[in-house]
Design an enzyme around this catalytic site. Sequence first.
Site, PDB file in Angstrom:
ATOM      1  N   HIS A   1     -50.035  58.218  19.361  1.00 24.16           N
ATOM      2  CA  HIS A   1     -50.232  56.818  19.021  1.00 24.16           C
ATOM      3  C   HIS A   1     -50.589  56.814  17.542  1.00 24.16           C
ATOM      4  CE1 HIS A   1     -50.546  56.467  23.335  1.00 24.16           C
ATOM      5  NE2 HIS A   1     -50.697  55.168  23.261  1.00 24.16           N
TER       6      HIS A   1
ATOM      7  N   ASP B   1     -44.816  51.222  27.852  1.00 23.75           N
ATOM      8  CA  ASP B   1     -46.219  51.367  27.462  1.00 23.75           C
ATOM      9  C   ASP B   1     -47.177  51.015  28.601  1.00 23.75           C
ATOM     10  OD1 ASP B   1     -48.411  51.977  25.901  1.00 23.75           O
ATOM     11  OD2 ASP B   1     -48.196  50.318  24.507  1.00 23.75           O
TER      12      ASP B   1
ATOM     13  N   HIS C   1     -48.350  54.651  30.211  1.00 26.81           N
ATOM     14  CA  HIS C   1     -49.719  55.063  30.591  1.00 26.81           C
ATOM     15  C   HIS C   1     -49.850  54.942  32.102  1.00 26.81           C
ATOM     16  CE1 HIS C   1     -51.416  55.212  26.459  1.00 26.81           C
ATOM     17  NE2 HIS C   1     -50.401  54.380  26.231  1.00 26.81           N
TER      18      HIS C   1
ATOM     19  N   GLU D   1     -51.347  52.021  15.182  1.00 26.86           N
ATOM     20  CA  GLU D   1     -51.161  50.853  16.052  1.00 26.86           C
ATOM     21  C   GLU D   1     -52.180  49.799  15.659  1.00 26.86           C
ATOM     22  OE1 GLU D   1     -51.631  51.401  20.272  1.00 26.86           O
ATOM     23  OE2 GLU D   1     -50.743  49.453  20.733  1.00 26.86           O
TER      24      GLU D   1
ATOM     25  N   TRP E   1     -54.324  46.374  29.016  1.00 26.35           N
ATOM     26  CA  TRP E   1     -53.667  45.914  27.798  1.00 26.35           C
ATOM     27  C   TRP E   1     -52.569  44.895  28.048  1.00 26.35           C
ATOM     28  CZ3 TRP E   1     -55.089  50.938  28.867  1.00 26.35           C
ATOM     29  CH2 TRP E   1     -56.072  51.484  28.034  1.00 26.35           C
TER      30      TRP E   1
ATOM     31  N   HIS F   1     -42.573  56.093  26.591  1.00 22.29           N
ATOM     32  CA  HIS F   1     -43.991  55.845  26.303  1.00 22.29           C
ATOM     33  C   HIS F   1     -44.621  55.002  27.404  1.00 22.29           C
ATOM     34  CE1 HIS F   1     -47.371  55.545  23.322  1.00 22.29           C
ATOM     35  NE2 HIS F   1     -47.734  54.669  24.250  1.00 22.29           N
TER      36      HIS F   1
ATOM     37  N   GLN G   1     -57.893  59.195  24.255  1.00 17.21           N
ATOM     38  CA  GLN G   1     -57.985  57.744  24.060  1.00 17.21           C
ATOM     39  C   GLN G   1     -59.145  57.327  23.144  1.00 17.21           C
ATOM     40  OE1 GLN G   1     -56.359  54.495  25.810  1.00 17.21           O
ATOM     41  NE2 GLN G   1     -57.189  54.278  23.764  1.00 17.21           N
TER      42      GLN G   1
END
Length: 423
Positions: free
Chosen positions: A208, A307, A57, A211, A313, A55, A150
């Site tokens: 996702h 991630d 991005h 979350e 983030w 996982h 997203q």
Amino acid sequence: MLIRHATLPDGRTGIDVLVQGGRIAALGPNLPAPAGIETIDAAGQLLSPPFVDAHFHMDATLSYGLPRVNASGTLLEGIALWGELKPQLTQDALVERALQYCDWAVARGLLAIRSHVDVCDDRLLAVEALLHVREKVKDYLDLQLVAFPQDGVLRSPTALANLKRALDLGVDVVGGIPHFERTMADGAESVRILCELAAGRGLRVDMHCDESDDPLSRHVETLAFHTQRLGLQGRVTGSHLTSMHSMDNYYVSKLIPLLAEARLHAVANPLINITLQGRHDSYPKRRGMTRVPELMAAGIEVAFGHDCVMDPWYSLGGGDMLEVAAMGLHVAQMTSQAQMRACFDAVTVNPARILGLAGYGLEPGANADFVLLQAGDPVEAIRLRATRLLVVRRGRVIARAPAAAATLALPGRPARVDWRLQR
Ligand code: FE2
């Protein structure tokens, strides 16, 4: 290439690995050395199949500080910040950052990554950039791409059309974000639409899911339901699943068997969720990671993902899956020997199965892809974030690093120290 005297993650020691034609030709003690072959002495250190990140991005990675940093530290501000950055993205910058991250990954023995790529940009700039990167790195890193809406596949007006275009362009997996849709009902509807889309195209799903710290977020239940209904068992992953941390125990006692029945996979992202979750709590603050040991005990395939690395983030990270495993171990309090070894599996063999990687593993006939670690076993590897002495892909050394050590100047003490337990 012949590797001598390796220790394997399952505890076998004194193992030789013979590599021919990019594959593992033989594996066992005291293998005869063919004439003229390059021999490497592993000296009893751990030879592992490569790390796998289930996982990530890659479109956002290494963008930290652009155009500003996340002040609240929450998921929602991160999404808003990414929305501010998106119009400023250029394809060249996306490719350059992704390639730099792939260099970091390879140096850390991370040779397969499932990356979500945001499709909520009508230009599909990030999709095109990462498809280009996937092709460019394919000889040394398997990059699997997930079409990730997203801003919500229903909440964002062009997201579904863009997502289909991304799949048409060759993106591998169908993504989703039901907890970000406008209502719980829309979230459930998005799961239905996206699972049907995946079933129709014969693709895997990785959403996702839940979350949040909301104990009533129920999308993983819906994901398991449609997985079962559409015959997608073993091909669907629920990522994050942090609400499960906050759910009522009775409900979870019903939920986990449903996930197991649907053969749903689960990916926890410990570095990110230990920092993002619980931000609205005073004290006690929730840990915000899904129920990893309980999911594993139910026979569910569980991986730890990285991630984020230096993005809206998360401000830290560097492609080190042993750091990810260490954080997962701590957050889940998985401190028994068996559980610590399970944390190592959660960044190697488990994500390899989730991604469906062919030819992965240390066995005759598999791809000659492996990492020699400066550690005696998986637990020591996690404890020390062990140095990747050698990284091998298809029988070729693609990265190496000197052993970690320090020189001491202490009267009566050894001159050289490393951090392995001396027995
Ligand atoms: Fe994510």
